[in-house]
Design an enzyme around this catalytic site. Structure first.
Site, short mmCIF file in Angstrom:
data_model
loop_
_atom_site.label_atom_id
_atom_site.label_comp_id
_atom_site.label_asym_id
_atom_site.label_seq_id
_atom_site.Cartn_x
_atom_site.Cartn_y
_atom_site.Cartn_z
CB CYS A 278 -0.95 0.00 1.19
SG CYS A 278 -0.20 -0.39 2.77
NE ARG A 307 1.76 -9.37 4.90
CZ ARG A 307 0.47 -9.25 4.63
NH1 ARG A 307 -0.39 -10.07 5.20
NH2 ARG A 307 0.04 -8.31 3.80
CD GLN A 325 -1.03 -8.70 0.07
OE1 GLN A 325 -0.40 -7.66 -0.03
NE2 GLN A 325 -1.93 -8.91 1.00
CG ASP A 327 -2.22 -5.28 -2.44
OD1 ASP A 327 -3.40 -5.09 -2.09
OD2 ASP A 327 -1.25 -5.11 -1.70
CG HIS A 329 -3.75 0.03 -2.28
ND1 HIS A 329 -2.74 -0.77 -2.73
CD2 HIS A 329 -3.97 -0.30 -0.98
CE1 HIS A 329 -2.34 -1.56 -1.74
NE2 HIS A 329 -3.08 -1.30 -0.68
CE LYS A 409 -9.75 -8.71 8.15
NZ LYS A 409 -8.59 -9.59 7.87
CG HIS A 455 -5.73 -0.99 2.01
ND1 HIS A 455 -4.35 -0.98 2.11
CD2 HIS A 455 -6.16 0.13 2.63
CE1 HIS A 455 -3.97 0.11 2.77
NE2 HIS A 455 -5.06 0.80 3.10
#
Length: 580
Positions: A278, A307, A325, A327, A329, A409, A455
């Site tokens: 992000c 992670r 991911q 991902d 945004h 979320k 996100h």
């Protein structure tokens, strides 16, 4: 899926029975190992476990002996008796049990509760069934290592897992389901189908994608990019590391540090390997002044993040330390936020249904204990997600306290062919980072306004999603995803030229096709293609060469009627086009 009241009550009874079964197992272990040290033994989904510190390592051969002792205890109709005693008496009672003494020291009340059955006594809040006769059907499954309190710096204990049900029929059905789950295990199939590997010498939780697995991943990613571009997303790429100060500003270093790796020092500056994508997207947004006319901006990235996960929780592709991911945004005005979330819900539903997941559960996760931002901001963000779910006519449950530290979320959990849940798409509203990084736009009034930020992932991570696909399909991927879609099997060397002609024609259609030209028996080559779970096998011999036809077999073993090669091309093109 909503539970009815009666089902909740029934589940509560089963949980109590399973907790009691854990105590019975502990009593059986104590009868075999009188010097055993006992940790904890809770009920879990479908069963129970207990952690032991024992004088020797257990082996699978020990489980039948423990089961036999348990059966005798159940038949003896021992009552479960609850007592309350003061902490001093509890310390005397458990004077040889260091793990129990540690737990007693953490209890704030003056008195503690214990449960007795037969020769066994345990520190326990309960509840339990009234008698061992109420434990109807059980089975011990496996042995595993488990650190005390989940801390790798504490002693390694031995954990015995078991299952318990209210009837032998229910137990037999569950064991059959476990057999099918073992057959579909993505770690087993990943090796058998040559899809991926994880190497201790490279590091646990770090995935190496083999050519076949990488082929499937590329197909997924190409489809993902195509669908995002259709919906107004711009594809971006961001670095794998960034200055630690970024993560301090965002709050990750304060709230998420235990899942991040130690910083590295470069030219006197601390850098962090990214756990999220992000912040890179925020920096791209901030490279120029944005107008209200520019919004919404949707940045999407197949971004690899890292992670720290404890080694004890790593699990094939489903729990790893490095993953990619899908991902994205979204930066938008507040008045655009609901529509943007609704759009993400539609995209997420389209994606997961295209990949064959017809059933899924939706959860709205609310503010956790560790969070940033005011209660008012959290309430506003949560209400936006609620309205978006209702606007898109999506049934959902509340998952209290399971939001991320910067916002609530939506979690969508996929149900595979065996009815098991897998973490899938997530949608998060974030007011925290736009504040911390001063992410703004110029409104119609000529003034700066804070953006709203979403996100979201619509698959999750490539690794975990791939694990769910493998297990959902049992490795027999639909034609459009199969790494090899067709294997051509010539019956003899004289049929090889015809096989190559067919291969060339299929490759022109972008079909993934191989020829098995080995000097092996026909049945062996067919069997190998079935083991590799190839959707179509084309067997060619004298008859096929003469008539310009193909003999087609399916991986199920079904033999299709003879057909022209043109007919087969239509069949496979339709399967690929329709994502079948």
């Amino acid at each position: 899926m909503t539970l009815h009241h009666g089902q909740q009550v029934e589940d509560g009874k089963l949980e109590t029975m399973r907790h009691s079964a854990a105590h019975v197992m502990a009593e059986a272990v104590q009868s075999i190992f009188p010097d055993a040290k006992f940790a904890i033994g809770p009920a879990i989904e479908d069963g129970f476990y207990y952690d032991f510190d024992l004088p020797r390592p257990l082996t699978p051969g020990d489980l039948p002996l423990i089961e036999d002792r348990m059966a005798k205890i159940l038949a003896s109709n021992q009552p479960f008796v609850r007592e309350e005693i003061d902490k001093a008496a509890a310390r005397r009672l458990f004077s040889t049990q260091p793990y129990k003494l540690e737990l007693i020291g953490e209890i704030e009340d003056e008195k503690v509760s214990i449960y007795r059955q037969g020769s066994f006594v345990d520190l326990c809040r309960g509840p339990h069934v009234s008698s061992t006769l109420e434990i109807k059907a059980f089975k011990l499954l496996s042995i595993a290592g488990a650190y005390w309190r989940g801390d790798e710096h504490r002693p390694m204990l031995q954990r015995i897992y078991g299952v318990a049900f209210d009837s032998q029929e229910a137990l037999a059905e569950h064991l059959k389901k476990l057999e099918e789950a073992a057959r579909r295990d993505h770690r087993k199939l990943g090796k058998e189908l040559d899809l991926f590997s994880i190497h201790d010498e490279a590091g646990p939780g770090l995935v190496h994608w083999h050519p076949k697995g990488a082929t499937i991943r590329r197909i997924i990613e190409d489809f993902w990019k195509e669908e995002h571009i259709k919906r107004g997303y711009d594809i971006v790429y961001t670095p794998h590391i960034g200055r630690l100060e970024l993560w301090r500003t965002s709050g990750h270093w304060e709230f998420y540090r235990e899942n991040m790796y130690s910083p590295m020092v470069v030219e006197g500056q601390e850098y962090e390997i990214k756990p999220m994508n992000c912040l890179g997207h925020i920096l791209i947004y901030k490279t120029r002044l944005r107008s209200y006319r520019d919004l919404p901006l949707r940045y999407a990235e197949l971004g690899t993040v890292y992670r720290y996960e404890r080694s004890g929780v790593l699990h094939g592709l489903a729990r790893v330390r490095g993953f990619t991911q899908d991902d994205a945004h979204i930066f938008c005005r507040f008045d655009q936020l609901e529509d943007e979330v609704v759009g993400v819900l539609k995209l997420a539903r389209f994606m997961i249904e295209t990949f064959g997941f017809a059933s899924y559960q939706v959860y709205l996760s609310t503010r956790p204990e560790k969070a940033v931002g005011s209660a008012e901001i959290w309430e506003e963000a949560t209400n936006i997600l609620k309205r978006s779910l209702e606007k898109s006519k999506t049934d959902y449950k509340i998952d209290p306290g399971e939001g991320v530290f910067y916002g609530p979320k939506i979690d969508i959990k996929l149900e595979d062919a065996l009815g098991r849940a897998w973490q899938g798409p997530t949608i998060q509203v974030d007011f925290n980072n736009p504040q911390r990084f001063d992410v703004t736009y110029i409104g119609e009034d000529g003034r700066e306004h804070q953006v709203a930020m979403v996100h979201r992932t619509v698959l999750g991570s490539m690794e975990r999603f791939f694990a769910s696909l493998i297990e959902h399909y049992g490795g027999a991927f639909p034609v459009w995803l199969a790494p090899v879609q067709v294997v051509i099997i010539p019956m003899a060397d004289r049929h090889l030229d015809y096989a190559k002609k067919l291969q060339t024609a299929l490759k022109r259609l972008k079909v993934r096709v191989e020829i098995d030209a080995r000097s092996e028996r026909l049945n062996l080559k067919i069997r190998q293609a079935q083991l590799d779970k190839v959707p179509y096998m084309i067997v060619v011999g004298d008859k096929e060469v003469t008539a310009s036809t193909v003999a087609v077999r399916l991986r199920s073993g079904e033999q299709l009627p003879p057909q022209s090669f043109a007919e087969f091309k239509k069949t496979i093109r339709a399967a690929i086009k329709n994502k079948k």
